[in-house]
Design a protein around this motif. Structure first.
Motif, short mmCIF file in Angstrom:
data_model
loop_
_atom_site.label_atom_id
_atom_site.label_comp_id
_atom_site.label_asym_id
_atom_site.label_seq_id
_atom_site.Cartn_x
_atom_site.Cartn_y
_atom_site.Cartn_z
N LYS A 124 6.20 -2.57 -19.65
CA LYS A 124 7.19 -1.97 -18.77
C LYS A 124 7.73 -3.03 -17.82
O LYS A 124 6.97 -3.72 -17.13
N ASN A 125 9.03 -3.21 -17.81
CA ASN A 125 9.67 -4.14 -16.88
C ASN A 125 9.96 -3.44 -15.56
O ASN A 125 10.48 -2.32 -15.55
N ASN A 126 9.63 -4.10 -14.46
CA ASN A 126 10.02 -3.60 -13.14
C ASN A 126 11.38 -4.20 -12.77
O ASN A 126 12.39 -3.51 -12.84
N TRP A 127 11.40 -5.48 -12.40
CA TRP A 127 12.69 -6.12 -12.16
C TRP A 127 12.98 -7.20 -13.21
O TRP A 127 14.07 -7.76 -13.26
N TRP A 128 12.00 -7.47 -14.06
CA TRP A 128 12.18 -8.48 -15.12
C TRP A 128 13.16 -7.98 -16.18
O TRP A 128 13.24 -6.80 -16.46
N LYS A 129 13.90 -8.92 -16.79
CA LYS A 129 14.83 -8.60 -17.88
C LYS A 129 14.46 -9.44 -19.11
O LYS A 129 14.00 -10.57 -18.98
N THR A 130 14.70 -8.87 -20.28
CA THR A 130 14.39 -9.59 -21.52
C THR A 130 15.19 -10.88 -21.62
O THR A 130 14.72 -11.87 -22.19
N ARG A 131 16.37 -10.91 -21.05
CA ARG A 131 17.17 -12.13 -21.10
C ARG A 131 16.50 -13.27 -20.34
O ARG A 131 16.73 -14.45 -20.66
N TYR A 132 15.68 -12.94 -19.33
CA TYR A 132 14.93 -13.98 -18.63
C TYR A 132 13.93 -14.62 -19.60
O TYR A 132 13.73 -15.83 -19.61
N THR A 133 13.29 -13.77 -20.40
CA THR A 133 12.32 -14.26 -21.38
C THR A 133 12.98 -15.20 -22.38
O THR A 133 12.48 -16.31 -22.64
N VAL A 134 14.10 -14.77 -22.93
CA VAL A 134 14.80 -15.56 -23.95
C VAL A 134 15.34 -16.87 -23.37
O VAL A 134 15.45 -17.87 -24.08
N THR A 135 15.64 -16.88 -22.09
CA THR A 135 16.16 -18.08 -21.43
C THR A 135 15.04 -19.05 -21.06
O THR A 135 15.16 -20.27 -21.26
N LEU A 136 13.94 -18.53 -20.51
CA LEU A 136 12.89 -19.39 -19.99
C LEU A 136 11.97 -19.97 -21.06
O LEU A 136 11.46 -21.08 -20.91
N ILE A 137 11.76 -19.24 -22.15
CA ILE A 137 10.83 -19.73 -23.17
C ILE A 137 11.30 -21.04 -23.81
O ILE A 137 10.50 -21.97 -23.97
N PRO A 138 12.59 -21.20 -24.19
CA PRO A 138 13.01 -22.51 -24.71
C PRO A 138 12.83 -23.64 -23.71
O PRO A 138 12.50 -24.78 -24.09
N ILE A 139 13.04 -23.34 -22.42
CA ILE A 139 12.81 -24.36 -21.39
C ILE A 139 11.35 -24.79 -21.40
O ILE A 139 11.04 -25.99 -21.31
N PHE A 140 10.44 -23.81 -21.54
CA PHE A 140 9.02 -24.13 -21.61
C PHE A 140 8.72 -24.97 -22.85
O PHE A 140 7.93 -25.93 -22.79
N PHE A 141 9.35 -24.66 -23.97
CA PHE A 141 9.15 -25.45 -25.19
C PHE A 141 9.53 -26.91 -24.96
O PHE A 141 8.81 -27.82 -25.39
N TYR A 142 10.63 -27.14 -24.26
CA TYR A 142 11.07 -28.52 -23.99
C TYR A 142 10.15 -29.21 -22.98
O TYR A 142 9.94 -30.43 -23.05
N ILE A 143 9.61 -28.44 -22.05
CA ILE A 143 8.64 -29.01 -21.10
C ILE A 143 7.42 -29.52 -21.85
O ILE A 143 6.91 -30.61 -21.57
N ILE A 144 6.94 -28.75 -22.84
CA ILE A 144 5.78 -29.16 -23.62
C ILE A 144 6.11 -30.39 -24.46
O ILE A 144 5.27 -31.31 -24.59
N ASP A 145 7.31 -30.47 -25.02
CA ASP A 145 7.74 -31.67 -25.74
C ASP A 145 7.65 -32.89 -24.83
O ASP A 145 7.12 -33.95 -25.21
#
Length: 294
Positions: A124-145
């Motif tokens: 259940k999302n309170n104020w979170w949006k799925t678009r935040y997930t789709v945006t932030l996860i690739p950034i995390f992937f590049y951080i790990i690279d």
């Protein structure tokens, strides 16, 4: 759809999928220690992110219905989703140098999973949006690279940060595991709720991990081990006398087992990060030079 049934099965299906990716990665790649250290660093970053987003900002709630207590259930779902599935995938992408298209596809996969979980009532999302997930996860992937490359290059700040995050992950996993078995609980009020516990327990782990990292980085011999253990005893006395921890927290065997586990794990990680991985990188560089000269 029956929203009262147990919803933990999808978590274990995802655990199988992402664990398979991780096992395949370690099977195929030779730089396993470097990848493992990068994995621990990624998990540590996710733990810290989740601590603020979930515990304090209450962005969302998970409902796997594995535990009767809603807070334990929530944190189980959060840890599995953010600190296991995402880092496992990131290591796979980093190890095989998957480009932006692959990263985008996996980000979309996580977005679709989130949408499915929302539909099933698992999440259940309170104020979170799925678009935040789709945006932030690739950034995390590049951080790990980037993190992986900096470890290969031997950048000191990334060596130290990886040591801290590796110790932190071990400490938090132990804390959460013992919390599930109700061995102790932290809090500020007279009655220590699980919500309070999951706000305060990570701070305790952060402080212990930071101190252990600093001491073991300076001296990983018996002198450093004894100094680290002495600091843990001071911390335990402080949380007991201030009432932050209940009296059953001071269990001699359990407490000292946690502390020694963290300390000796820090000693092992220091050896891997500062001795074994640089040697591994030197061998890899020599092999690359040989292949280029053929």
């Amino acid at each position: 759809m029956n929203r009262n049934k147990k919803h933990y099965l999808p978590f274990f299906v995802l655990l199988f999928i992402h664990s398979s990716l991780l096992i395949y990665t370690f099977y195929k790649r030779k730089d396993r220690k470097l990848l493992f250290i990068t994995l621990l660093s990624g998990m540590g970053i996710c733990f810290i992110f989740e601590y603020f987003i979930l515990s304090h900002l209450k962005a969302y709630r998970y409902k796997p219905k594995l535990f009767k207590n809603k807070d334990l259930d929530n944190f189980f779902g959060a840890i599995m989703s953010q600190a296991v599935f995402v880092p496992f995938t990131a290591i796979f992408l980093t190890a095989f140098k998957v480009g932006w298209k692959g990263k985008f596809l996996f980000a979309m996969f996580f977005g679709l999973v989130e949408k499915l979980f929302l539909f099933m009532g698992i999440h259940k999302n309170n104020w979170w949006k799925t678009r935040y997930t789709v945006t932030l996860i690739p950034i995390f992937f590049y951080i790990i690279d980037f993190w992986y490359q900096q470890l290969r290059l031997g950048t000191p700040i990334f060596h130290f940060s990886s040591l801290f995050l590796g110790v932190l992950v071990n400490g938090l996993n132990l804390m959460y595991s013992l919390s599930i078995f109700r061995k102790f609980r932290f809090g500020l009020e007279k009655w220590h709720s699980w919500e309070e516990h999951f706000k305060i327990a990570p701070i305790y782990s952060f402080i212990l991990s930071a101190a252990t990292t600093l001491i073991i980085k300076d001296n990983s011999g018996w002198k450093g081990i004894c100094r680290s253990f002495g600091f843990t005893q001071i911390m335990d006395i402080m949380v007991l006398r201030t009432g932050i921890a209940k009296q059953n927290f001071r269990h001699f065997v359990i407490n000292n087992a946690i502390h020694f586990s963290m300390i000796f794990w820090a000693v092992l990680l220091k050896r891997w990060i500062y001795k074994d991985v640089p040697k591994q990188n030197e061998k890899a560089n020599i092999e690359e030079i040989k292949r280029a000269s053929i």
